[in-house]
Design an enzyme around this catalytic site. Structure first.
Site, PDB file in Angstrom:
ATOM      1  N   PRO A 255      -3.895 -40.369  68.250  1.00 59.35           N
ATOM      2  CA  PRO A 255      -4.696 -41.456  68.819  1.00 59.35           C
ATOM      3  C   PRO A 255      -3.910 -42.266  69.856  1.00 59.35           C
ATOM      4  O   PRO A 255      -2.671 -42.219  69.854  1.00 59.35           O
ATOM      5  CB  PRO A 255      -5.012 -42.334  67.603  1.00 59.35           C
ATOM      6  N   GLY A 259       2.595 -44.205  70.335  1.00 62.01           N
ATOM      7  CA  GLY A 259       3.989 -44.042  70.742  1.00 62.01           C
ATOM      8  C   GLY A 259       4.304 -42.767  71.510  1.00 62.01           C
ATOM      9  O   GLY A 259       5.483 -42.451  71.701  1.00 62.01           O
ATOM     10  N   LYS A 260       3.302 -42.052  71.991  1.00 62.43           N
ATOM     11  CA  LYS A 260       3.566 -40.781  72.667  1.00 62.43           C
ATOM     12  C   LYS A 260       4.328 -41.007  73.981  1.00 62.43           C
ATOM     13  O   LYS A 260       5.357 -40.388  74.220  1.00 62.43           O
ATOM     14  CB  LYS A 260       2.235 -40.041  72.937  1.00 62.43           C
ATOM     15  N   THR A 261       3.810 -41.925  74.779  1.00 58.62           N
ATOM     16  CA  THR A 261       4.473 -42.195  76.057  1.00 58.62           C
ATOM     17  C   THR A 261       5.859 -42.772  75.814  1.00 58.62           C
ATOM     18  O   THR A 261       6.836 -42.407  76.477  1.00 58.62           O
ATOM     19  CB  THR A 261       3.656 -43.220  76.875  1.00 58.62           C
ATOM     20  N   SER A 579     -18.715 -33.701  58.466  1.00 57.11           N
ATOM     21  CA  SER A 579     -18.169 -34.439  57.326  1.00 57.11           C
ATOM     22  C   SER A 579     -18.990 -35.659  56.916  1.00 57.11           C
ATOM     23  O   SER A 579     -18.625 -36.370  55.996  1.00 57.11           O
ATOM     24  CB  SER A 579     -16.722 -34.852  57.613  1.00 57.11           C
ATOM     25  N   LYS A 622      -8.736 -41.130  58.389  1.00 56.54           N
ATOM     26  CA  LYS A 622      -9.917 -41.700  57.745  1.00 56.54           C
ATOM     27  C   LYS A 622      -9.511 -42.736  56.691  1.00 56.54           C
ATOM     28  O   LYS A 622     -10.113 -43.801  56.584  1.00 56.54           O
ATOM     29  CB  LYS A 622     -10.735 -40.585  57.092  1.00 56.54           C
TER      30      LYS A 622
HETATM   31  P1  ADP Z   1       0.456 -43.670  73.554  1.00 55.20           P
HETATM   32  O1  ADP Z   1       1.223 -43.053  74.671  1.00 55.20           O
HETATM   33  O2  ADP Z   1       0.454 -42.849  72.296  1.00 55.20           O
HETATM   34  O3  ADP Z   1      -0.914 -44.113  73.913  1.00 55.20           O
HETATM   35  P2  ADP Z   1       2.386 -45.822  73.808  1.00 55.20           P
HETATM   36  O4  ADP Z   1       3.653 -45.032  73.809  1.00 55.20           O
HETATM   37  O5  ADP Z   1       1.896 -46.337  75.114  1.00 55.20           O
HETATM   38  O6  ADP Z   1       1.231 -44.995  73.114  1.00 55.20           O
HETATM   39  O7  ADP Z   1       2.537 -47.000  72.764  1.00 55.20           O
HETATM   40  C1  ADP Z   1       1.864 -48.236  72.847  1.00 55.20           C
HETATM   41  C2  ADP Z   1       2.836 -49.358  72.590  1.00 55.20           C
HETATM   42  O8  ADP Z   1       3.278 -49.354  71.244  1.00 55.20           O
HETATM   43  C3  ADP Z   1       4.087 -49.241  73.437  1.00 55.20           C
HETATM   44  O9  ADP Z   1       4.484 -50.515  73.821  1.00 55.20           O
HETATM   45  C4  ADP Z   1       5.107 -48.647  72.483  1.00 55.20           C
HETATM   46  O10 ADP Z   1       6.408 -48.997  72.827  1.00 55.20           O
HETATM   47  C5  ADP Z   1       4.684 -49.233  71.157  1.00 55.20           C
HETATM   48  N1  ADP Z   1       5.005 -48.324  70.034  1.00 55.20           N
HETATM   49  C6  ADP Z   1       4.250 -47.292  69.597  1.00 55.20           C
HETATM   50  N2  ADP Z   1       4.828 -46.692  68.529  1.00 55.20           N
HETATM   51  C7  ADP Z   1       5.954 -47.377  68.282  1.00 55.20           C
HETATM   52  C8  ADP Z   1       6.999 -47.260  67.302  1.00 55.20           C
HETATM   53  N3  ADP Z   1       6.961 -46.317  66.344  1.00 55.20           N
HETATM   54  N4  ADP Z   1       8.013 -48.127  67.356  1.00 55.20           N
HETATM   55  C9  ADP Z   1       8.050 -49.089  68.297  1.00 55.20           C
HETATM   56  N5  ADP Z   1       7.121 -49.279  69.237  1.00 55.20           N
HETATM   57  C10 ADP Z   1       6.075 -48.431  69.248  1.00 55.20           C
END
Ligand code: ADP
Length: 673
Positions: A255, A259-261, A579, A622
């Site tokens: 979702p 934290g993907k980016t 589901s 879920k």
């Molecule tokens: P996505 O690319 O999955 O949409 P982002 O990497 O942009 O998500 O994350 C959204 C925000 O939440 C960013 O500021 C990111 O640094 C922070 N974030 C997400 N997961 C973590 C984590 N496990 N620890 C610290 N910060 C996180």
């Protein structure tokens, strides 16, 4: 002696016209760009054409922009990797909370990358003349290869049987076993071993035979060392590329806001590389990626090379975001472009229509992201290795907010010096009342809003003092009334309304099913943008109840002279999937028996026509959604019990998960007496 005045000297200097200045600047920029041979030739041709073109003609501007772009591309420029491998885990931990499995896989990925870059190649030099052996061995060892030698074919073969060599450099004419026999034996032992044949009896026939038998190259004696070095480097580079092409490309799925980016940036930071990200969502035309041919007026390069130019190096970590969201109406073959980009065999000569000269992208590290990997076309999906990012629990969100989001947003609002302390209750208030998401995007946005408002208070009213505690009350005042009310907030359930648990791209969600009955002609009306599978589930649920009416205490002909209407709110959002079967049947039973559905019960499960309850996917998301909505009892198919056991304790905390294999159990659990 003749003296000139200063002005006279200046007047006698050759003057350059503005055009000449422009050419010289362009020429210098092109020279500085150290273009590969083919590109340099094209650039020279274009430059001389430019010189002859009248500046007022459109061709002049077109060629000028083309050459400027060409010169600005980082043909050779790359950052040096400084991978302190032991630091990778530390660096990733420093910036990211949790995500243990993701980090582990990323560390493994970087380990392979690291080893590949450090890999020393093993070479075997075979020659019956000792002096030739020693000379070749010396030259190659100086190039950084690990070199062994053998005095004849048999000796070489015995070495090849003991261990593998990346490349064998062998004389052709030798006693006992000649080069061609050795070549055959080496290929039989390991088809990956490359063989370069060297001979003093350079005849076309022997060369052709060696190449036919699988030699990688053929060099005549006396060996030209420069040629030898170049040949070996090329063979080993190709070999490395082939090995790389067998390795997958990482694809982060999950979702938004999980934290993907952020992990992508972490990889770039750990390697000391630059980071680039382009979103492929809604991409409509191949030209957006690959550019337009220069024959079109207003032609431009594609986004890939534009980003490479912007970042100024050819080896960034390149994130292809939302690779699953390329527009359905895409003109051209998106998969083909992406496959070309991701395939190390092809991306050495990536073609942009505008540039029209191959550009080597093989040293970039590509990472894809997707919300739903199943939406990616097959051949492309096969190249990707999925790394799943899951939604966060409330506790995880709180920790991430405390450790990362709040400090970052305080600093963005220039509030570091005030040393404000966000109480946990304040953050929980934001999470519960102002966000409803699996990830952290909304939370970060709301924290940013609070910080901005605090900054304003600090400047305008001076009500913010050093070390002040930001509590839930202050947050409520700053952010206003809650944005979301909890589904389980109702104290009494309703008739004909059941809570289903749905899985969406944005994570889990509570999805209500409403059922109504009215006079009519035995029609089942379905509304709420239901997909084919969901419509069929509704029909199946109705048929199941009609066939089992007696079991549930419903009159057998309840449908005659009536219509039944099933609606799923948020009608503008299309919904599908099997589901919701349990929720559909339960809403109907509640409607027909006039019993209320417990408001704190949510369910997921497929219902078959005979009343069997079939397993479903996406349980983690879920259950997280159920937790977010403060549900207390969750009905899950018994066939999913292994999945439930695998979930971390935190995910099921505060939830009573009831496993069912019969629909009567659902009725018992979910309907009030
Ligand atoms: P996505 O690319 O999955 O949409 P982002 O990497 O942009 O998500 O994350 C959204 C925000 O939440 C960013 O500021 C990111 O640094 C922070 N974030 C997400 N997961 C973590 C984590 N496990 N620890 C610290 N910060 C996180």
């Amino acid at each position: 002696m003749v003296f000139f005045r200063k002005e006279e000297v200046a007047a006698n200097q050759p003057t350059t016209t503005p055009e000449e200045g422009e050419f010289t600047a362009l020429q210098q920029a092109i020279e500085k760009a150290s273009l590969p041979q083919a590109a340099a030739a094209i650039a020279a041709g274009e430059l001389s054409r430019l010189k002859k073109t009248d500046q007022s003609l459109p061709e002049y501007a077109i060629t000028h922009s083309y050459l400027t772009f060409l010169a600005a591309l980082p043909w050779k420029r790359a950052t040096d990797d400084h991978l302190y491998f032991k630091q990778v885990q530390v660096l990733l931990d420093k910036e990211h909370y949790g995500l243990a499995q993701v980090k582990e896989r990323v560390v493994e990925f970087l380990a392979v990358q690291n080893l590949r870059e450090q890999k020393k190649y093993d070479l075997l030099v075979v020659d019956d003349e000792q002096i030739a052996r020693t000379n070749l061995g010396y030259v190659l060892a100086k190039e950084g290869y690990r070199v062994e030698t053998a005095a004849n074919g048999l000796e070489a073969l015995s070495q090849l049987q003991k261990r593998r060599f990346d490349l064998v450099l062998t004389d052709l004419k030798m006693d006992k076993m000649d080069g061609n026999q050795l070549l055959e034996a080496a290929k039989q032992l390991d088809s990956d071993t490359q063989v370069v044949m060297i001979t003093g009896f350079a005849t076309v026939g022997s060369a052709v035979e060696a190449l036919r038998k699988g030699a990688a190259h053929y060099l005549p004696k006396p060996v030209n060392f420069d040629e030898l070095r170049a040949v070996i480097r090329q063979i080993l580079n190709n070999k490395q590329r082939l090995q790389l092409s067998r390795g997958p490309v990482l694809c982060f799925t999950g979702p938004p806001g999980t934290g993907k980016t952020s992990i992508g940036r972490g990889i770039a930071a750990a390697l000391g590389r630059k980071f680039v990200r382009i979103s492929l969502a809604g991409l409509k035309d191949e030209a957006e990626l690959r550019g337009h041919r220069r024959t079109y007026v207003g032609a431009m390069p594609g986004r890939i090379l534009n980003e490479i130019k912007r970042v100024g190096v050819k080896n960034p970590v390149f994130m292809l975001d939302e690779i699953d969201k390329i527009g359905n109406d895409f003109q051209g073959d998106a998969s083909a472009v992406l496959l070309e980009l991701l395939d190390p065999e092809q991306n050495t000569h990536f073609s942009d229509h505008y540039l029209d000269i191959p550009f080597d992208l093989s040293s970039a590290i590509f990472i894809a992201t997707a919300n739903v990997i199943e939406n990616i076309p097959g051949p492309l999906r096969d190249r990707l290795e999925r790394i799943e990012f899951a939604g966060y629990t409330e506790r995880e969100k709180l920790s991430i907010a405390q450790q990362f989001l709040v400090p970052r947003q305080l600093s963005a609002a220039s509030l570091e010096e005030q040393a404000l302390i966000f109480e946990a209750a304040a953050i929980l208030k934001i999470i519960r009342d102002h966000t409803r998401e699996a990830g952290l995007r909304g939370l970060e946005r709301e924290i940013a809003a609070v910080c901005r408002k605090l900054a304003r208070l600090c400047v305008v009213d001076q009500t913010v003092n050093h070390g002040m505690q930001v509590d839930a009350e202050l947050v409520a005042k700053l952010l206003g009334p809650p944005k979301y009310a909890h589904a389980a907030g109702d104290t009494r359930g309703r008739i004909g309304v059941a809570a289903g648990l749905a899985w969406t791209e944005a994570g889990g969600e509570i999805m209500y099913v409403e059922a109504g009955i009215m006079k009519g002609t035995q029609q089942l009306i379905l509304t709420g943008s239901l997909g084919q599978v969901l419509q069929e589930s509704a029909r199946t649920a109705l048929s199941y109840i009609r066939s089992q009416a007696e079991t549930f205490g419903i009159e057998a002909d309840f449908f005659s002279g009536r219509d039944i209407h099933i609606h799923l709110p948020s009608g503008a959002i299309s919904k599908d999937g099997p589901s919701a079967g349990l929720a559909l049947a339960l809403a109907l039973i509640s409607l027909l028996t006039r019993r209320h559905v417990r408001p704190d019960v949510a369910m997921t499960g497929e219902l078959s026509l005979t009343g069997r309850i079939l397993p479903v996917a996406g349980l983690r998301e879920k259950l997280l959604a159920a937790q977010r909505e403060h549900m207390s009892t969750i009905i899950v198919p018994a066939a999913n019990s292994a999945d439930v056991q695998r979930l971390e304790a935190e995910i099921v905390e505060g939830l009573e998960v009831v496993l069912v294999d019969d629909f009567t159990q659902v009725v018992e659990q979910a309907l009030e007496c």
